[in-house]
Design a protein around this motif. Structure first.
Motif, mmCIF file in Angstrom:
data_model
loop_
_atom_site.group_PDB
_atom_site.id
_atom_site.type_symbol
_atom_site.label_atom_id
_atom_site.label_comp_id
_atom_site.label_asym_id
_atom_site.label_seq_id
_atom_site.Cartn_x
_atom_site.Cartn_y
_atom_site.Cartn_z
ATOM 1 N N GLN A 36 0.727 -1.182 -0.044
ATOM 2 C CA GLN A 36 -0.109 0.116 -0.156
ATOM 3 C C GLN A 36 0.807 1.345 0.158
ATOM 4 O O GLN A 36 0.405 2.348 -0.528
ATOM 5 C CB GLN A 36 -1.005 0.047 1.086
ATOM 6 N N ILE A 37 1.898 1.168 0.614
ATOM 7 C CA ILE A 37 2.855 2.489 0.642
ATOM 8 C C ILE A 37 3.543 2.561 -0.818
ATOM 9 O O ILE A 37 3.744 3.530 -1.292
ATOM 10 C CB ILE A 37 4.020 2.194 1.704
ATOM 11 N N VAL A 38 4.105 1.153 -1.287
ATOM 12 C CA VAL A 38 4.777 1.375 -2.716
ATOM 13 C C VAL A 38 3.798 1.854 -3.743
ATOM 14 O O VAL A 38 4.363 2.664 -4.747
ATOM 15 C CB VAL A 38 5.258 0.159 -2.736
ATOM 16 N N LYS A 39 2.654 1.157 -3.643
ATOM 17 C CA LYS A 39 1.688 1.703 -4.805
ATOM 18 C C LYS A 39 1.415 3.295 -4.982
ATOM 19 O O LYS A 39 1.322 3.475 -6.027
ATOM 20 C CB LYS A 39 0.320 0.967 -4.705
ATOM 21 N N GLY A 40 1.704 3.913 -3.848
ATOM 22 C CA GLY A 40 1.527 5.549 -4.183
ATOM 23 C C GLY A 40 2.559 6.101 -4.940
ATOM 24 O O GLY A 40 2.449 7.308 -5.402
ATOM 25 N N ALA A 41 3.671 5.357 -5.259
ATOM 26 C CA ALA A 41 4.522 6.004 -6.259
ATOM 27 C C ALA A 41 4.410 5.889 -7.646
ATOM 28 O O ALA A 41 5.254 6.229 -8.443
ATOM 29 C CB ALA A 41 5.973 5.542 -5.827
ATOM 30 N N TYR A 42 3.158 5.184 -8.137
ATOM 31 C CA TYR A 42 3.089 4.666 -9.371
ATOM 32 C C TYR A 42 1.677 5.272 -9.875
ATOM 33 O O TYR A 42 0.780 5.230 -9.000
ATOM 34 C CB TYR A 42 3.049 3.050 -9.549
ATOM 35 N N ILE A 55 2.503 -6.326 -15.617
ATOM 36 C CA ILE A 55 1.428 -6.056 -14.784
ATOM 37 C C ILE A 55 1.026 -4.571 -15.136
ATOM 38 O O ILE A 55 1.695 -3.855 -15.651
ATOM 39 C CB ILE A 55 2.094 -5.854 -13.555
ATOM 40 N N LYS A 56 -0.241 -4.458 -15.111
ATOM 41 C CA LYS A 56 -0.878 -3.016 -15.453
ATOM 42 C C LYS A 56 -1.703 -2.675 -14.299
ATOM 43 O O LYS A 56 -2.557 -3.161 -13.918
ATOM 44 C CB LYS A 56 -1.563 -3.019 -16.541
ATOM 45 N N GLY A 57 -1.405 -1.280 -13.778
ATOM 46 C CA GLY A 57 -2.169 -0.688 -12.619
ATOM 47 C C GLY A 57 -1.850 -1.072 -11.170
ATOM 48 O O GLY A 57 -1.270 -1.947 -10.884
ATOM 49 N N THR A 58 -2.394 -0.193 -10.503
ATOM 50 C CA THR A 58 -1.661 -0.117 -8.983
ATOM 51 C C THR A 58 -2.540 -1.427 -8.235
ATOM 52 O O THR A 58 -1.830 -1.991 -7.554
ATOM 53 C CB THR A 58 -2.225 1.154 -8.363
ATOM 54 N N GLU A 59 -3.754 -1.830 -8.649
ATOM 55 C CA GLU A 59 -4.125 -2.988 -7.896
ATOM 56 C C GLU A 59 -3.412 -4.156 -8.349
ATOM 57 O O GLU A 59 -3.149 -5.197 -7.509
ATOM 58 C CB GLU A 59 -5.726 -3.072 -8.224
ATOM 59 N N GLU A 60 -2.793 -4.386 -9.578
ATOM 60 C CA GLU A 60 -2.090 -5.549 -9.801
ATOM 61 C C GLU A 60 -0.836 -5.310 -9.133
ATOM 62 O O GLU A 60 -0.187 -6.522 -8.911
ATOM 63 C CB GLU A 60 -1.969 -5.516 -11.659
ATOM 64 N N ILE A 61 -0.256 -4.211 -8.993
ATOM 65 C CA ILE A 61 1.017 -3.906 -8.512
ATOM 66 C C ILE A 61 0.850 -4.458 -7.185
ATOM 67 O O ILE A 61 1.693 -5.319 -6.479
ATOM 68 C CB ILE A 61 1.245 -2.499 -8.499
#
Length: 156
Positions: A36-42, A55-61
């Motif tokens: 959840q922290i990491v996804k904010g950078a994308y 992989i595409k999009g923050t939910e897949e990340i």
């Protein structure tokens, strides 16, 4: 904590100093092992190639990172700036982890990042190789600052 849509300074165009700051910020975020922290950078539509996975999009990340850190125990990462341009950064990285049997590994690799104007990453490509380690070969043992480990070719 910043929202998923907040700008992520430093922003492009990068200088040598701001590119290094961006690399270390990514290192620090990934070392939290919190997707959840990491996804904010994308960006929400960010695309990744991670080895043989696309992989595409923050939910897949988030899903990818959750599985990764369930498998890669004791994960500790170091990233260093390799090259940069206005909105692109290349990094070299090393991380250590152990699997379910207790076998330690070091992953060596390179990443190619492209950033949106708001400083979030819109593309990440990763190539990496895993090498088995004996405990005495580890660099990033508990209590060691990953930024202080001298990484030299003789250790490869």
């Amino acid at each position: 904590m910043a929202s998923d849509t907040a700008p992520r300074p430093p922003l492009p165009p990068f200088t040598a100093e701001t590119a290094r700051i961006k690399v270390k910020a990514a290192q620090d975020a990934w070392n939290t092992k919190d997707p959840q922290i990491v996804k904010g950078a994308y960006t929400p539509d960010s695309i990744w190639r991670n080895r043989d996975q696309f992989i595409k999009g923050t939910e897949e990340i988030v899903a990818f990172l959750t599985k990764k850190w369930e498998r890669e125990n004791g994960y500790r990462l170091r990233k260093e700036l390799f090259a940069f341009t206005d909105n692109k950064i290349a990094v070299q990285f090393w991380y250590e982890w152990y699997d379910e049997s207790g076998q330690w590994w070091r992953t060596y690799g390179l990443e190619d990042w492209t950033f949106a104007e708001d400083g979030r990453m819109r593309k990440r490509q990763m190539s990496g190789n895993d090498v088995k380690l004996a405990d005495h070969e580890r660099w990033f043992k508990e209590g060691v600052d990953v930024n202080e480990v001298p990484i030299e070719e003789k250790h490869w």
